[in-house]
Design an enzyme around this catalytic site. Structure first.
Site, PDB file in Angstrom:
ATOM      1  N   GLY A  63       0.830  -1.193   0.000  1.00  0.00           N
ATOM      2  CA  GLY A  63       0.000   0.000   0.000  1.00  0.00           C
ATOM      3  C   GLY A  63       0.867   1.247   0.000  1.00  0.00           C
ATOM      4  N   SER A  64       0.363   2.328  -0.594  1.00  0.00           N
ATOM      5  CA  SER A  64       1.073   3.604  -0.524  1.00  0.00           C
ATOM      6  C   SER A  64       0.856   4.229   0.859  1.00  0.00           C
ATOM      7  CB  SER A  64       0.569   4.540  -1.626  1.00  0.00           C
ATOM      8  OG  SER A  64       0.905   4.013  -2.891  1.00  0.00           O
ATOM      9  N   GLY A  65       1.557   5.318   1.127  1.00  0.00           N
ATOM     10  CA  GLY A  65       1.429   5.990   2.412  1.00  0.00           C
ATOM     11  C   GLY A  65       2.582   5.688   3.360  1.00  0.00           C
ATOM     12  N   HIS A  66       3.520   4.813   2.915  1.00  0.00           N
ATOM     13  CA  HIS A  66       4.671   4.455   3.757  1.00  0.00           C
ATOM     14  C   HIS A  66       5.976   5.028   3.198  1.00  0.00           C
ATOM     15  CE1 HIS A  66       1.907   1.741   5.664  1.00  0.00           C
ATOM     16  NE2 HIS A  66       1.772   0.995   4.587  1.00  0.00           N
TER      17      HIS A  66
ATOM     18  N   LYS B  98       5.753  -7.777   2.750  1.00  0.00           N
ATOM     19  CA  LYS B  98       5.444  -7.553   4.164  1.00  0.00           C
ATOM     20  C   LYS B  98       4.272  -8.446   4.557  1.00  0.00           C
ATOM     21  CE  LYS B  98       4.773  -3.001   4.058  1.00  0.00           C
ATOM     22  NZ  LYS B  98       4.635  -2.894   2.586  1.00  0.00           N
TER      23      LYS B  98
ATOM     24  N   ASP C  91      -1.370  -8.484   0.945  1.00  0.00           N
ATOM     25  CA  ASP C  91      -0.091  -8.479   0.224  1.00  0.00           C
ATOM     26  C   ASP C  91       0.389  -9.901  -0.053  1.00  0.00           C
ATOM     27  OD1 ASP C  91      -0.315  -5.943   1.905  1.00  0.00           O
ATOM     28  OD2 ASP C  91       1.404  -5.425   0.659  1.00  0.00           O
TER      29      ASP C  91
ATOM     30  N   HIS D 114      -0.498   0.755   9.658  1.00  0.00           N
ATOM     31  CA  HIS D 114      -1.746   1.265   9.086  1.00  0.00           C
ATOM     32  C   HIS D 114      -2.659   1.788  10.187  1.00  0.00           C
ATOM     33  CE1 HIS D 114      -0.237  -2.189   6.738  1.00  0.00           C
ATOM     34  NE2 HIS D 114      -0.291  -1.305   5.785  1.00  0.00           N
TER      35      HIS D 114
END
Lengths: 333, 333
Positions: free
Chosen positions: A53-56, A104, A109, A219
């Site tokens: 996921g994006s945001g990391h 991860k 995922d 998250h």
């Protein structure tokens, strides 16, 4: 919601477009949301693929380049990319020596990368090996995970396996390094505030002004417990004690100490935390041989930090010091 | 106040202690709050000193090392260091070729660095030249400044003058590069939120949930105006238009585009902003030759960003690409 964005639905694509414009050493496939090193595939080298996921950020797209990843797939914010993206990227970075997937440990995922590996075997004949990171000692199983979550050690796996691939090791050899790093690393985090996913428009969770969450997930998924705010030295104890209880870090090569910012915590505070953690380690007989301090695996603008310890040895030290040239981590080249 | 600190009075000293523990290439004088490169003074090389209030990390202490600064003095958060610190550091980095002081244009910093330069001349015979940065187009005079404020271009001056010193140029030559960079650079910032100085314990200013401040200063001092929240593409216009109105950036060498995070804004948003700014520049005929994206001159956990443009030429391109090895900026060495 106060964010420097346009339409929340376009954040990931527009950020990838910004990455493409800012970094000529990278090539970005906006349709598939894949960041490649511009010269991929590198013939004869094992290809390294990660994603999530994006945001990391900078994880994972900021770690694409010589010495780390060959490509990274971006999902929507806090959402796994899909198998089609992973299959496309796997094809795009295979230089004839096979591809390592660094995943991860989150249910989505893991499932999607597994499907992509099967498709790759069936459709393309590209050999794929997957390594799943699961270094977070905070919780066993969680909102999005069976088993432990994969967090800070993922950054270290990408660096160290990337260096092993650069040394010319074969797919089994590079995967062995990645597994060994995951096995030798442990992490634990704390959040002082939530973050806000752009599409949601409001904080993921509520955390009272006088509390923090120990063992937070990246998250915002629940950790071990909520406790009153405490001084940095006590927070450091709460993070380091479970790590040291879980694994021995007094081996000969020394340890790598990684103090990671969650996104909204200033570097000034990360260095205060580094000081406290290193004092605890010294008392526990853990010798720190290498350090990494800064926001490397973040949760948007969440305030907080995580601590990752990795047991080093001569080989891992050499691989850590090897040159790397990516937007998010760069030295010696 | 949610912060990973102990006693607010100890934040700077404890962070410096963390820097010392994390970075063996640096030497930290905790009494004088000075970060030195461990091998200072470098004989025959012009010494570069900067410094200022803490809370802007990695500026300045994170930019100490080969290719950038020889030392940095840390004040309390958002408070100038004092002349004694600057004098001590000037002595400590003089390798016989004199010392350049790089000073952001804030009244306290300018006054204290001036006093230190006079003391250095009188007490030690070390030749000192000072260069003051004043690249912020937002305001003429402000809460803490006569004239324009020194902001993002300071990072670029430290890199480029550092490379010039490494090339063996004399004090006048290094100072000339620093002045030329300041003259060729312009910046403008925006804040979406305030930050909280640890000793104050509450936000420096109030900014309603639906407003942002255009032209913000790095200490939260007032900018040009408060406006309703707007999409990134409009924010980019509000930052770039005054920069392009102030100076021409269509020169032959292309421009360096630096999109800086204020501390609390995720990298994902900075890349969205980078995209918007680069589109505006393309329309304006400005060609971007080099980029820098990330939190390099921050205001604790303030959400927001700033844009800095620097007109490059062959010499500045070469100096930019020269190796640098500091905690906050590192490549090619």
């Amino acid at each position: 919601m106060k964010k420097l964005i346009n339409d929340p639905a376009d954040v990931v694509t527009e950020a990838l477009s910004g990455i493409a414009a800012a970094h000529p050493d990278l090539r970005v496939d906006l349709d598939h949301k894949i960041v490649y090193r511009a010269d991929a595939p590198v013939q004869g080298k094992v290809g390294l693929l990660s994603g999530g996921g994006s945001g990391h950020e900078p994880l994972h797209g900021g770690f694409v380049g010589p010495g780390m990843l060959d490509a990274a797939c971006a999902g929507e914010v806090f959402t796994s990319p899909v198998p089609d993206q992973m299959l496309e990227a796997t094809r795009g970075i295979d230089g004839g020596a096979g591809v390592l997937h660094i995943v991860k440990n989150y249910t989505g995922d893991v499932m999607n990368f597994e499907m992509a590996a099967e498709l790759a075997a069936a459709d393309t004949g590209v050999e794929v090996v997957s390594v799943v990171t699961n270094d977070d000692v905070a919780v066993q199983d969680s909102l999005y995970t069976a088993g432990r979550r994969g967090v800070g050690v993922t950054v270290l796996v990408e660096k160290l396996a990337g260096a092993a691939a650069d040394e010319g090791r074969d797919l089994a050899g590079v995967a062995a390094v990645a597994r060994r790093v995951n096995e030798a690393g442990r992490s634990m985090g704390v959040a002082l505030t939530s973050c806000t996913v752009p599409a949601a428009g409001r904080p993921t969770f509520d955390l009272p002004e006088d509390e923090m969450e120990i063992g937070i997930g990246i998250h915002g998924e629940p950790g071990r417990r909520r406790v009153p705010l405490a001084p940095a030295r006590e927070v450091a104890e709460m993070l380091v004690e479970p790590i040291l209880a879980d694994r021995d870090f007094t081996g000969d090569g020394g340890a790598l100490l990684f103090v990671n910012g969650m996104g909204g915590t200033p570097l000034l505070e990360l260095y205060v935390m580094y000081r406290e953690v290193s004092r605890i380690l010294a008392k526990a007989g853990v010798s720190v041989a290498r350090s990494l301090v800064g926001p490397y695996i973040t949760s948007l603008e969440m305030a907080g930090c995580s601590v990752t310890l990795l047991q080093l040895d001569d080989e891992l030290l050499r691989l850590w010091d090897a040159p790397v040239r990516t937007p998010g981590m760069r030295w010696g080249a």
